[in-house]
Design a protein around this motif. Structure first.
Motif, PDB file in Angstrom:
ATOM      1  N   VAL A   5       0.849  -1.190   0.000  1.00 42.78           N
ATOM      2  CA  VAL A   5       0.000   0.000   0.000  1.00 42.78           C
ATOM      3  C   VAL A   5       0.881   1.236   0.000  1.00 42.78           C
ATOM      4  CG1 VAL A   5      -1.821   1.261   1.164  1.00 42.78           C
ATOM      5  CG2 VAL A   5      -1.798  -1.243   1.272  1.00 42.78           C
ATOM      6  N   GLU A   6       0.757   2.036  -1.048  1.00 43.77           N
ATOM      7  CA  GLU A   6       1.544   3.254  -1.166  1.00 43.77           C
ATOM      8  C   GLU A   6       0.821   4.437  -0.522  1.00 43.77           C
ATOM      9  OE1 GLU A   6       1.832   1.013  -5.202  1.00 43.77           O
ATOM     10  OE2 GLU A   6       0.296   1.569  -3.748  1.00 43.77           O
ATOM     11  N   SER A   7       1.620   5.412  -0.084  1.00 46.13           N
ATOM     12  CA  SER A   7       1.079   6.668   0.430  1.00 46.13           C
ATOM     13  C   SER A   7       2.135   7.751   0.250  1.00 46.13           C
ATOM     14  CB  SER A   7       0.683   6.543   1.902  1.00 46.13           C
ATOM     15  OG  SER A   7       1.817   6.218   2.687  1.00 46.13           O
ATOM     16  N   LEU A  20       7.601   9.150  -0.492  1.00 48.34           N
ATOM     17  CA  LEU A  20       6.598   8.113  -0.662  1.00 48.34           C
ATOM     18  C   LEU A  20       6.885   6.960   0.296  1.00 48.34           C
ATOM     19  CD1 LEU A  20       6.314   7.913  -4.554  1.00 48.34           C
ATOM     20  CD2 LEU A  20       5.142   9.450  -2.968  1.00 48.34           C
ATOM     21  N   SER A  21       5.824   6.372   0.807  1.00 46.59           N
ATOM     22  CA  SER A  21       5.941   5.214   1.691  1.00 46.59           C
ATOM     23  C   SER A  21       5.200   4.032   1.095  1.00 46.59           C
ATOM     24  CB  SER A  21       5.370   5.532   3.074  1.00 46.59           C
ATOM     25  OG  SER A  21       6.078   6.588   3.694  1.00 46.59           O
ATOM     26  N   CYS A  22       5.691   2.857   1.392  1.00 45.69           N
ATOM     27  CA  CYS A  22       5.053   1.621   0.941  1.00 45.69           C
ATOM     28  C   CYS A  22       4.940   0.684   2.140  1.00 45.69           C
ATOM     29  CB  CYS A  22       5.874   0.984  -0.168  1.00 45.69           C
ATOM     30  SG  CYS A  22       5.265  -0.624  -0.721  1.00 45.69           S
ATOM     31  N   ALA A  23       3.725   0.446   2.597  1.00 41.51           N
ATOM     32  CA  ALA A  23       3.496  -0.532   3.656  1.00 41.51           C
ATOM     33  C   ALA A  23       3.662  -1.916   3.053  1.00 41.51           C
ATOM     34  CB  ALA A  23       2.109  -0.357   4.250  1.00 41.51           C
ATOM     35  N   ALA A  24       4.626  -2.683   3.560  1.00 45.19           N
ATOM     36  CA  ALA A  24       5.018  -3.939   2.907  1.00 45.19           C
ATOM     37  C   ALA A  24       5.104  -5.073   3.925  1.00 45.19           C
ATOM     38  CB  ALA A  24       6.357  -3.750   2.191  1.00 45.19           C
ATOM     39  N   LEU A  25       3.999  -5.370   4.561  1.00 44.00           N
ATOM     40  CA  LEU A  25       3.963  -6.438   5.549  1.00 44.00           C
ATOM     41  C   LEU A  25       4.163  -7.788   4.882  1.00 44.00           C
ATOM     42  CD1 LEU A  25       3.458  -7.260   8.503  1.00 44.00           C
ATOM     43  CD2 LEU A  25       1.016  -7.401   7.940  1.00 44.00           C
TER      44      LEU A  25
END
Length: 121
Positions: A5-7, A20-25
């Motif tokens: 999920v990018e933000s 930019l951030s990428c939630a990468a669980l």
């Protein structure tokens, strides 16, 4: 559950910065990469960082301006973008897989839905 999920996208003036951030669980053993696609153009590789975080790769167009990083403790990847230009405007996608074929997409197995970056005065 593998999900990216990018933000952090938005509108910025030329010369400005965005992170930019990428939630990468669940992607500790995957490389994390950023791709972008501008309207009417093909998607292109921007940056890639391997699973260890020790090796990074960049498209020539962003070298010296963008920095890719990751924080496994936070299950996240990041793209710091400085000195932004109008030609950086695009939808930015986070991807996970391997950097072996970067800047090509081959080897990327998972994709986020993208976040829009607009560079405009």
């Amino acid at each position: 559950q593998f999900q990216l999920v990018e933000s952090g996208g938005g509108t910025v003036q030329p010369g400005g910065s965005l992170r930019l951030s990428c939630a990468a669980l669940g992607f500790d053993y995957h490389a994390i990469a950023w791709f972008r696609q501008a309207p009417g153009k093909e998607r292109e590789g921007v940056a890639c960082i391997d699973s260890s975080g020790g090796n990074t790769y960049y498209a020539d167009s962003v070298k010296g301006r963008f920095t890719i990083s990751r924080d496994k403790a936070k299950n996240a990847g990041f793209l710091q973008m400085n000195d932004l230009k109008a030609e950086d405007s695009a939808t930015y996608y986070c991807a996970a897989g391997g950097c072996h074929y970067f800047p090509g997409e081959y080897g990327m197995s998972y994709w986020g839905e993208g976040t829009l970056v607009a560079v405009s005065s």
